[in-house]
Design an enzyme around this catalytic site. Structure first.
Site, short mmCIF file in Angstrom:
data_model
loop_
_atom_site.label_atom_id
_atom_site.label_comp_id
_atom_site.label_asym_id
_atom_site.label_seq_id
_atom_site.Cartn_x
_atom_site.Cartn_y
_atom_site.Cartn_z
N GLN A 76 5.32 -5.02 -5.15
CA GLN A 76 6.01 -4.77 -3.89
C GLN A 76 5.77 -5.91 -2.90
OE1 GLN A 76 4.67 -1.65 -0.94
NE2 GLN A 76 6.44 -0.60 -1.77
N GLY A 77 6.84 -6.53 -2.44
CA GLY A 77 6.74 -7.60 -1.45
C GLY A 77 7.28 -7.14 -0.11
N SER A 137 4.81 -6.17 3.05
CA SER A 137 3.98 -6.66 4.15
C SER A 137 3.91 -8.17 4.15
CB SER A 137 2.57 -6.10 4.03
OG SER A 137 2.59 -4.70 4.12
N GLU A 153 5.74 7.50 -1.10
CA GLU A 153 4.34 7.18 -0.95
C GLU A 153 3.60 8.33 -0.30
OE1 GLU A 153 1.96 3.15 0.31
OE2 GLU A 153 4.11 3.25 0.39
#
Lengths: 308, 397
Positions: B128-129, B131, B246
């Protein structure tokens, strides 16, 4: 497919709404403040016998008594919902003890008798001067006691020479008291949120400041966790779950009232605001039906036995 | 108010339990924590077993290759796998719980056919990119830039806190495609191949000493326009579909694990005599009650979600800008992350001086637990969400 349906059913919600409406009509803020003004060492009785009978007629005390014995024949899940409403309204009187006395003490189920209990420990009994009977007492009439000044204006206290045993009522008493605490916690949250949205300082509602927001969020988290614990314990009636529900609900009510008082600022420290009434009652309830230490020890024992 | 499972759900549990009893003893030994290729292979192998047995993508909708299970079945699955000591979702976390559901909800038929089956089979790993060094809690202020050049976006910037970046095949990437639009409206969601030229991964060592995360540097990386999910500049809304996962059932396994850890802790305390300390004993008793209540809160949330079809329905019901979903999840996460940190602080009391020895499992867990009130939305951000979204308090100026 339905699956686990944890949320209250429509019937259960209707029952809750009925009690909420009854209390809103018969014991709103004016009545609450009137009973505070009328109480005190020299004042009159705290329990409104007329309202007590109305509650009896509505099935508040006979809720779990079997229909064959003149009761409503419902269970703990329904009981915690109506007690939550009584806690929200800050209704005074030995509600839990009289409910537990239904079917045991004549007149309790119908709300004709006011029954208190040896539920505080130490040598104190609440509502002794107004009670027709005391759960855990060995005989009639109710034992005499010396009145003492009570921290909660709506929970008159007496000091007695000899104490009785209420262990057979402890689990259910703990659960129903926890439901009262949850109602109080949710009510103080409402009060805090409303005040934070109205009160302005530095040119904006104080509820726009994160410092105040986070107090309110913390109140909600504690109240929601406690409420779920109370509902689950009402379904399972397991001793450990009841003990946990009691611990969490006591914390939610006491800390909730404290935080509400903080949000109210100086107003929270006044006699006029209702916040102190919630806090003081929450302190009383936290001491009923056993201590936090006893509940934690019960849970510790269960923990050690789990999975070994 | 009811806590009994249906016959169908009990059957599901019994079948799963029987399958786990057969399959778990045959698993290979767990790789060491710093062996990333080994970890990927191990996690992929487990996912493949789940796939072959029909348990992959349990909560995904049927038309995305999932099993269309109810939230209750998903809860049972997470509960039973954790209880049996089955492998954690590990390297497949982002694929199964973030990127996959996003593509299932917002992707085209081609995109779903291309990316979803390999996730379910354990063949491809996603990271996951989201932040960035300057976009943490304020994620929408992200600055990684994507400029359209023919049939590709040219992406430049940097991402941080990326788990499994070293072994991932794909990255679900949030980029800024319109620097002039309000911050929530200039973001686009891209699937970036991790082997594309210009992608540099640098492991990030945490306070626990291990490299659980990485920084990802992007230098004029070309990502095909065909890899965009959702419309250009609609990436924030697309992402919000993902983030809700999440905070839903994501912690079920952890709650089960915490209760087991607490039981082990009590037995250790009994052995080493610290159980005789009433303050410590009572602290453990209270924690036991709290984790029990958190389990009930999970059941409450799942029960509330019953009747709402998985994945797809959520994207329809939510507002389209600036929203951080999962408010019920925020309540849960606030209580849970605090309780879990409390658990390991209690473990340190039980261990006494032994808690200073890094080889103690609970010492490492204690260090890891320091992230729980930060990752996936800090407790402070969660309290803002609760105060503004649930309680309706005004936003600050």
């Amino acid at each position: 497919m339905r699956g686990v349906h944890f949320q209250p059913t429509e019937d259960q919600e209707a029952l809750r709404a009925g009690v909420r409406d009854l209390l809103a009509g018969r014991y709103g803020r004016e009545e609450l403040r009137a009973s505070v003004d009328g109480a005190g060492p020299a004042g009159g009785p705290v329990v409104d016998r007329g309202l007590w009978r109305e509650l009896g007629e509505a099935g508040f005390f006979a809720l779990r008594l079997p229909e064959a014995e003149g009761g409503v024949g419902l269970g703990l899940p329904e009981a915690v919902l109506v007690f939550e409403e009584a806690g929200r309204a800050l209704l005074p009187g030995p509600l839990v003890a009289t409910h537990l006395a239904a079917g045991v003490v004549p007149g309790a189920a119908a709300g004709k008798a006011v029954v208190t209990a040896f539920d505080l420990g130490g040598d104190l009994v609440a509502y002794l001067g107004e009670a027709d009977a005391v759960l855990g007492a060995s005989g009639e009439p109710p034992p005499a006691g010396e009145p003492v000044r009570s921290v909660d204006p709506l929970t008159p206290l007496h000091r007695v020479a000899a104490y009785g045993d209420v262990s057979e009522y402890r689990a259910t008493g703990t659960l129903l008291t926890a439901a009262l605490q949850v109602g109080s916690a949710l009510r103080t949250l409402e009060l805090a949120v409303r005040y934070a949205a109205e009160r302005e300082q530095f040119g904006q509602p104080i509820g726009a400041f994160q410092a105040v927001k986070h107090l309110c969020a913390g109140m909600l988290v504690r109240a929601e966790v406690a409420r779920t614990a109370v509902y689950a314990a009402a379904v399972t009636a397991a001793p450990g779950e009841i003990a946990a529900a009691g611990l969490l609900a006591d914390e939610a009510a006491v800390a909730g009232a404290r935080d509400c008082l903080q949000v109210y600022g100086g107003m929270g420290f006044t006699w006029e605001a209702d916040v102190h009434l919630h806090l003081k009652r929450a302190w009383v309830r936290a001491g009923q039906w056993g201590t936090a230490a006893q509940a934690e020890e019960l849970l510790a024992e269960e923990l050690l036995a789990s999975g070994s | 108010m009811d806590l009994t499972y249906t016959e169908e759900e009990q059957d599901f549990r019994a079948r799963l339990r029987a399958w786990l009893a057969v399959v778990l003893p045959g698993l290979p030994a767990r790789p060491s924590p710093d062996d990333w290729p080994g970890r990927r292979a191990y996690d992929a192998g487990w996912q493949r077993r789940l796939y072959d047995a029909g348990y992959a993508g349990l909560h995904w909708p049927l038309d995305a290759g999932g099993r269309g299970a109810t939230p209750t079945q998903h809860l049972i699955f997470l509960e039973e796998t954790e209880r049996a000591g089955a492998p954690y979702v590990g390297a497949n976390f982002v694929g199964l719980l973030h990127a996959g559901p996003t593509i299932a909800a917002e992707g085209t038929a081609e995109q779903r056919a291309r990316w979803l089956p390999p996730v379910l089979r354990g063949d491809e790993v996603w990271c996951q990119g989201f932040s960035e060094p300057d976009a943490g809690s304020d994620l929408a202020s992200l600055r990684t830039r994507a400029v359209r050049d023919g049939d590709a976006y040219v992406v430049t910037g940097s991402k941080v806190w990326t788990s499994h970046a070293e072994v991932a095949d794909w990255c679900e990437l949030l980029v800024r495609t319109d620097p002039d639009a309000p911050k929530h409206r200039g973001i686009t969601w891209l699937a970036m191949p991790m082997d594309a030229p210009g992608v540099t991964v640098r492991p990030l060592r945490t306070l626990a000493g291990s490299a659980e995360f990485a920084e990802v540097f992007l230098d004029e990386v070309r990502v095909p326009v065909a890899n965009r999910v959702g419309a250009e500049n609609d990436g924030w809304r697309v992402t919000m579909v993902t983030l809700s996962f999440e905070r839903g059932t994501a912690f079920v396994g952890e709650v089960v694990a915490c209760r087991r850890t607490l039981g082990e802790l009590a037995r250790r305390a009994k052995e080493n005599g610290s159980w005789d300390d009433p303050v410590l004993r009572r602290r453990m008793g209270r924690l036991y009650g709290e984790f029990g209540a958190l389990w009930r809160l999970t059941q409450w949330n799942v029960s509330e979600a019953m009747g709402v079809p998985p994945v797809r329905a959520k994207s329809r019901t939510r507002g389209s800008s600036g929203g951080v979903p999962g408010t019920g999840g925020s309540v849960f996460k606030l209580a849970y992350s605090h309780a879990r940190q409390e658990l390991y602080d209690t473990a340190a009391q039980v261990l006494g001086a032994g808690s200073l020895v890094l080889d103690e499992e609970w010492t490492l867990d204690r260090l890891s637990s320091l992230s729980y009130t930060i990752a996936a939305g800090t407790s402070q951000i969660q309290r803002n969400i609760v105060a503004e979204r649930i309680l309706g308090l005004p936003k600050g100026r």
